[in-house]
Design a protein around this motif. Sequence first.
Motif, mmCIF file in Angstrom:
data_model
loop_
_atom_site.group_PDB
_atom_site.id
_atom_site.type_symbol
_atom_site.label_atom_id
_atom_site.label_comp_id
_atom_site.label_asym_id
_atom_site.label_seq_id
_atom_site.Cartn_x
_atom_site.Cartn_y
_atom_site.Cartn_z
ATOM 1 N N VAL A 119 -5.762 -6.280 -2.506
ATOM 2 C CA VAL A 119 -6.658 -5.873 -1.475
ATOM 3 C C VAL A 119 -6.018 -4.448 -0.544
ATOM 4 C CG1 VAL A 119 -7.434 -5.652 0.647
ATOM 5 C CG2 VAL A 119 -8.191 -7.373 -0.408
ATOM 6 N N PHE A 120 -4.711 -4.957 -0.131
ATOM 7 C CA PHE A 120 -3.412 -3.492 0.038
ATOM 8 C C PHE A 120 -3.163 -2.416 -1.312
ATOM 9 C CE2 PHE A 120 -3.279 -5.844 3.596
ATOM 10 C CZ PHE A 120 -3.620 -5.283 4.868
ATOM 11 N N TYR A 170 -5.003 -1.902 -4.123
ATOM 12 C CA TYR A 170 -6.334 -1.291 -3.778
ATOM 13 C C TYR A 170 -6.567 -0.420 -2.949
ATOM 14 C CZ TYR A 170 -10.704 -0.251 -5.494
ATOM 15 O OH TYR A 170 -12.277 0.591 -5.109
ATOM 16 N N ILE A 171 -5.878 -0.770 -1.539
ATOM 17 C CA ILE A 171 -6.332 0.475 -0.939
ATOM 18 C C ILE A 171 -5.164 1.694 -0.920
ATOM 19 C CG2 ILE A 171 -5.863 0.971 2.278
ATOM 20 C CD1 ILE A 171 -6.403 -1.819 2.370
ATOM 21 N N GLY A 172 -3.541 0.909 -1.284
ATOM 22 C CA GLY A 172 -2.947 2.788 -1.686
ATOM 23 C C GLY A 172 -3.601 3.120 -2.769
ATOM 24 N N ALA A 218 0.703 -1.026 0.006
ATOM 25 C CA ALA A 218 0.185 -0.085 0.051
ATOM 26 C C ALA A 218 0.577 1.454 -0.247
ATOM 27 C CB ALA A 218 -0.842 0.021 1.186
ATOM 28 N N VAL A 257 -6.546 3.896 -4.037
ATOM 29 C CA VAL A 257 -7.563 4.634 -3.703
ATOM 30 C C VAL A 257 -6.946 5.415 -3.001
ATOM 31 C CG1 VAL A 257 -10.001 4.434 -2.662
ATOM 32 C CG2 VAL A 257 -9.187 2.492 -4.083
ATOM 33 N N SER A 258 -6.413 5.575 -1.590
ATOM 34 C CA SER A 258 -6.472 6.495 -1.060
ATOM 35 C C SER A 258 -4.802 7.648 -1.728
ATOM 36 C CB SER A 258 -5.590 6.035 0.466
ATOM 37 O OG SER A 258 -5.893 4.446 1.033
ATOM 38 N N THR A 293 -0.325 -0.901 -9.402
ATOM 39 C CA THR A 293 -0.343 -2.165 -8.465
ATOM 40 C C THR A 293 -0.367 -3.747 -8.892
ATOM 41 O OG1 THR A 293 -2.323 -0.171 -7.941
ATOM 42 C CG2 THR A 293 -3.270 -2.838 -7.465
#
Length: 425
Positions: free
Chosen positions: A341-342, A344-346, A29, A348-349, A395
Amino acid sequence: MFDLDSLREIGSTMKKNKLRTFLTGFSVAWGIFMLIILLAAGNGLRNGIAFNFEKWSSNLVEIWPRHTTRPWQGLPVDRQIRFTREDVNRIKRDLPEVNFISPINYRNDTLSFGREYLTGRIRAVYPDFSSIQYLPIPSGKGRFVNDLDLKERRKVVVLSPRMVQILFRDSIEPLGQYIKIGNLMFQVIGIYQDDNTNDTPPAFIPFSTGEMLFEGGYRVGNIDFTVQGINTKAESEAFEKRLRTRLARYHRFDPEDLNAIGMYNMGEEFRMWQGMNNGIAMFIWVIGIGTLMAGIVGVSNIMLITVRERTREFGIRKALGAKPSSILKLVIIESVLVTAVFGYIGMVSGIGLTEVINFFMEMAGAGSSTGGNPGENTTVFRNPTVDMSIAGAATCVLVVAGVLAGYFPARKAVKISAIEAMREE
């Protein structure tokens, strides 16, 4: 591949090793997040530079007359050089690189319509001026000065939006109306687009009309033109030297007397900014890729440690009859889930933060302008966002790196016999 039993087992494993899972995910992330932020910062600087040059021709050259500082062929020092319209024809004829060209005369005067009036700047120009300085006229807002206006010395004028707002108060259609400039009546034929509403943009009339009506007769204040086929600094310097030589021949001054003619070459400035732009892009990508590589290394190290810690577990599974492929499948699925998953979180953030920054910048730009579009006056740093395809590709790179980092040591581990694997501490 992603069957329910496998997912349940992977979930149980991740729950038992929360710190390991968190460190792996955080590496992914953080790498994505920092890459997006850095790329957004670079794009913001590049967009700001591009916006500064948006309304200027990148190949613009402007010249204006000054005083000589050297004696020449019996002529005295401190002699005033004066341009005429003939200089425009000579430059166009003798220098094939010249494309659009226009002489310019300046005048400040009072513009009035009925009871409304303002003091504004008037520029007498050729039709080419709209292409040199990028003065678009939106559909339904008339036209710019044309060749027939020039030939017939028509008393017509093209106004800025600010002038229209003051003179007509948005109550009367300005096109076709007659306004007074000084003591003369001019017909409004166009309203050009102008975003810099904090300034006082000029009105434009045909150059021949300005020659006939205004003081100064046939003198020329400036000559603006664009050049084509000049792409390097050496070519630009050679062109400037030939231009000065020709002007020196026309007006009889020393070609080496740089003070006799003032000259501004936008191409040189544009190339300087372009080099800076490329340097910024390269620097940002180097830092961004370095950050991404750090994330990859972090994921790889954690996956290597994870597989080594689970070697004993792999031996027990093999002793109970599990196939090597099923063990590899569990490792790969876990790697994919954690990194995806992580990642994607990074992603989006990072994108969310850049969009928030861009939103507040636009609002700040809207608050600082008077009637303009949001953010139109923000020029140093503009639209700091990142292309979704780049963020998605980064990603995917980290996901693939996580999978490979888990796959190769896991494949090596499952090749060890069950007895040897269970002996691992």
